[in-house]
Design a protein around this motif. Structure first.
Motif, PDB file in Angstrom:
ATOM      1  N   SER A 120       2.095 -31.309  -3.458  1.00 36.59           N
ATOM      2  CA  SER A 120       0.795 -31.815  -3.010  1.00 36.59           C
ATOM      3  C   SER A 120       0.290 -30.982  -1.834  1.00 36.59           C
ATOM      4  CB  SER A 120       0.894 -33.292  -2.591  1.00 36.59           C
ATOM      5  OG  SER A 120       1.806 -33.450  -1.504  1.00 36.59           O
ATOM      6  N   LEU A 121      -1.047 -30.874  -1.758  1.00 34.70           N
ATOM      7  CA  LEU A 121      -1.721 -30.194  -0.654  1.00 34.70           C
ATOM      8  C   LEU A 121      -2.399 -31.260   0.187  1.00 34.70           C
ATOM      9  CD1 LEU A 121      -2.679 -27.577   0.742  1.00 34.70           C
ATOM     10  CD2 LEU A 121      -4.624 -27.562  -0.845  1.00 34.70           C
ATOM     11  N   GLN A 122      -2.045 -31.347   1.448  1.00 32.02           N
ATOM     12  CA  GLN A 122      -2.518 -32.431   2.297  1.00 32.02           C
ATOM     13  C   GLN A 122      -3.077 -31.900   3.604  1.00 32.02           C
ATOM     14  OE1 GLN A 122       0.493 -35.429   2.832  1.00 32.02           O
ATOM     15  NE2 GLN A 122       1.083 -35.444   0.677  1.00 32.02           N
ATOM     16  N   GLU A 123      -3.766 -32.809   4.296  1.00 32.13           N
ATOM     17  CA  GLU A 123      -4.245 -32.474   5.635  1.00 32.13           C
ATOM     18  C   GLU A 123      -3.063 -32.350   6.582  1.00 32.13           C
ATOM     19  OE1 GLU A 123      -6.779 -35.705   6.582  1.00 32.13           O
ATOM     20  OE2 GLU A 123      -8.522 -34.900   5.520  1.00 32.13           O
ATOM     21  N   ASN A 124      -3.243 -31.495   7.560  1.00 31.68           N
ATOM     22  CA  ASN A 124      -2.205 -31.318   8.559  1.00 31.68           C
ATOM     23  C   ASN A 124      -2.349 -32.406   9.616  1.00 31.68           C
ATOM     24  OD1 ASN A 124      -0.300 -30.493  10.373  1.00 31.68           O
ATOM     25  ND2 ASN A 124      -1.250 -28.539  10.860  1.00 31.68           N
ATOM     26  N   LEU A 125      -1.682 -33.501   9.383  1.00 33.94           N
ATOM     27  CA  LEU A 125      -1.791 -34.639  10.298  1.00 33.94           C
ATOM     28  C   LEU A 125      -1.114 -34.372  11.630  1.00 33.94           C
ATOM     29  CD1 LEU A 125      -1.161 -37.542   7.764  1.00 33.94           C
ATOM     30  CD2 LEU A 125      -3.345 -36.606   8.551  1.00 33.94           C
ATOM     31  N   LEU A 126      -0.317 -33.308  11.687  1.00 32.80           N
ATOM     32  CA  LEU A 126       0.364 -32.974  12.942  1.00 32.80           C
ATOM     33  C   LEU A 126      -0.461 -32.067  13.838  1.00 32.80           C
ATOM     34  CD1 LEU A 126       3.954 -32.241  11.601  1.00 32.80           C
ATOM     35  CD2 LEU A 126       3.136 -34.346  12.643  1.00 32.80           C
ATOM     36  N   SER A 127      -1.583 -31.576  13.323  1.00 32.65           N
ATOM     37  CA  SER A 127      -2.334 -30.558  14.058  1.00 32.65           C
ATOM     38  C   SER A 127      -2.868 -31.068  15.381  1.00 32.65           C
ATOM     39  CB  SER A 127      -3.490 -30.037  13.198  1.00 32.65           C
ATOM     40  OG  SER A 127      -4.392 -31.090  12.891  1.00 32.65           O
ATOM     41  N   ARG A 128      -3.088 -32.359  15.503  1.00 33.76           N
ATOM     42  CA  ARG A 128      -3.599 -32.920  16.756  1.00 33.76           C
ATOM     43  C   ARG A 128      -2.479 -33.436  17.662  1.00 33.76           C
ATOM     44  NH1 ARG A 128      -9.009 -33.072  16.546  1.00 33.76           N
ATOM     45  NH2 ARG A 128     -10.001 -33.064  14.495  1.00 33.76           N
ATOM     46  N   SER A 129      -1.261 -33.212  17.225  1.00 36.46           N
ATOM     47  CA  SER A 129      -0.138 -33.687  18.022  1.00 36.46           C
ATOM     48  C   SER A 129       0.233 -32.637  19.059  1.00 36.46           C
ATOM     49  CB  SER A 129       1.073 -33.964  17.119  1.00 36.46           C
ATOM     50  OG  SER A 129       2.229 -34.146  17.884  1.00 36.46           O
ATOM     51  N   LYS A 130       0.362 -33.066  20.305  1.00 29.67           N
ATOM     52  CA  LYS A 130       0.741 -32.142  21.366  1.00 29.67           C
ATOM     53  C   LYS A 130       2.137 -31.577  21.132  1.00 29.67           C
ATOM     54  CE  LYS A 130      -2.164 -34.240  24.940  1.00 29.67           C
ATOM     55  NZ  LYS A 130      -2.190 -34.890  26.275  1.00 29.67           N
ATOM     56  N   SER A 131       3.014 -32.394  20.559  1.00 30.35           N
ATOM     57  CA  SER A 131       4.365 -31.915  20.301  1.00 30.35           C
ATOM     58  C   SER A 131       4.343 -30.807  19.257  1.00 30.35           C
ATOM     59  CB  SER A 131       5.264 -33.059  19.829  1.00 30.35           C
ATOM     60  OG  SER A 131       4.749 -33.637  18.639  1.00 30.35           O
ATOM     61  N   PHE A 132       3.450 -30.911  18.270  1.00 27.72           N
ATOM     62  CA  PHE A 132       3.349 -29.871  17.256  1.00 27.72           C
ATOM     63  C   PHE A 132       2.759 -28.602  17.854  1.00 27.72           C
ATOM     64  CE2 PHE A 132       0.988 -27.691  13.833  1.00 27.72           C
ATOM     65  CZ  PHE A 132       2.060 -27.381  13.001  1.00 27.72           C
TER      66      PHE A 132
END
Length: 243
Positions: A120-132
């Protein structure tokens, strides 16, 4: 209920689809080889490593070598969740990789070789995470690129073999706690200390040399062994220091 600024932005502007999740893998895909698949010529590798190497070797039309290698921000094998997570730098490279893994018109494809695997191709839900953000902007990302590069070169037979290092008799044996001065005179020690110098004579040393017996007496049957004669003496042991 009020939304945070980030949540409001997410609701208004969808996050980029840069995350590929390869799901529904089997536990054996992480540990056992699968020689019966046509997905990769490297069938001595596990299925997970076949996927990784195939992705790293893939060059889409009109793209340069190491295209996906330079676009991968995050790669994680998660055997306890039966999945692989790949995060790429942009939607274009993510869409191209997703097409390669899923399209039946591209042979061999992952879904054609392993029908039980879901991609599956999904949105990068981690992109707004400071840890990421801290993860991909620190040397950890550099280490990932280095690891993927070494993985690709090694399994493609391109990993450079290190040049054999010359053996320095004096220094290396000293580091091992062996005192070569016990077996060599001053002249020989000086010769050992000079690397890459052609030796004028062999440095073979006798480490143990008992006086050999030049005769052998074999008693007749029933005859007792003469008194004072022990077991046969040990042979001469030598060490050749010429490398």
């Amino acid at each position: 209920m009020s939304l945070s600024p980030d949540s409001q932005a997410s609701a208004t502007f969808p996050l980029p689809k840069t995350t590929i999740i390869i799901n529904n893998l089997k536990k054996d895909d992480f540990v056992d080889t699968n020689p019966h698949t046509s997905f990769s010529s490297h069938t001595q590798l596990t299925v997970v490593d076949q996927i990784k190497l195939t992705v790293l070797n893939l060059v889409p039309a009109g793209k340069q070598d190491n295209y996906f290698l330079s676009h991968i921000e995050y790669w994680s094998n998660l055997p306890f969740l039966n999945r692989i997570i790949i995060i790429l730098r942009d939607e274009e490279s993510a869409a191209e990789l997703h097409q390669f893994l899923t399209s039946h018109s591209l042979q061999p494809s992952l879904v054609a070789s392993f029908p039980y695997i879901k991609v599956s191709l999904q949105e990068n839900l981690l992109s707004r995470s400071k840890s990421f953000d801290s993860l991909i902007k620190t040397p950890a990302h550099v280490n990932l690129t280095t690891q993927l590069t070494n993985f690709k070169k090694y399994h493609n037979g391109e990993y450079p073999e290190p040049e054999p290092q010359p053996f320095n008799v004096f220094e290396d044996l000293s580091k091992m706690g062996i005192d070569v001065s016990e077996y060599n005179n001053e002249e020989q020690l000086n010769e050992l200390k000079l690397p890459n110098v052609k030796r004028t004579k062999s440095l073979t040393k006798t480490l143990f040399r008992p006086k050999p017996s030049l005769s052998l007496s074999i008693p007749d049957q029933g005859q007792e062994r003469p008194a004072g004669r022990g077991f046969p003496e040990s042979p001469t042991i030598t060490l050749d220091e010429t490398f």
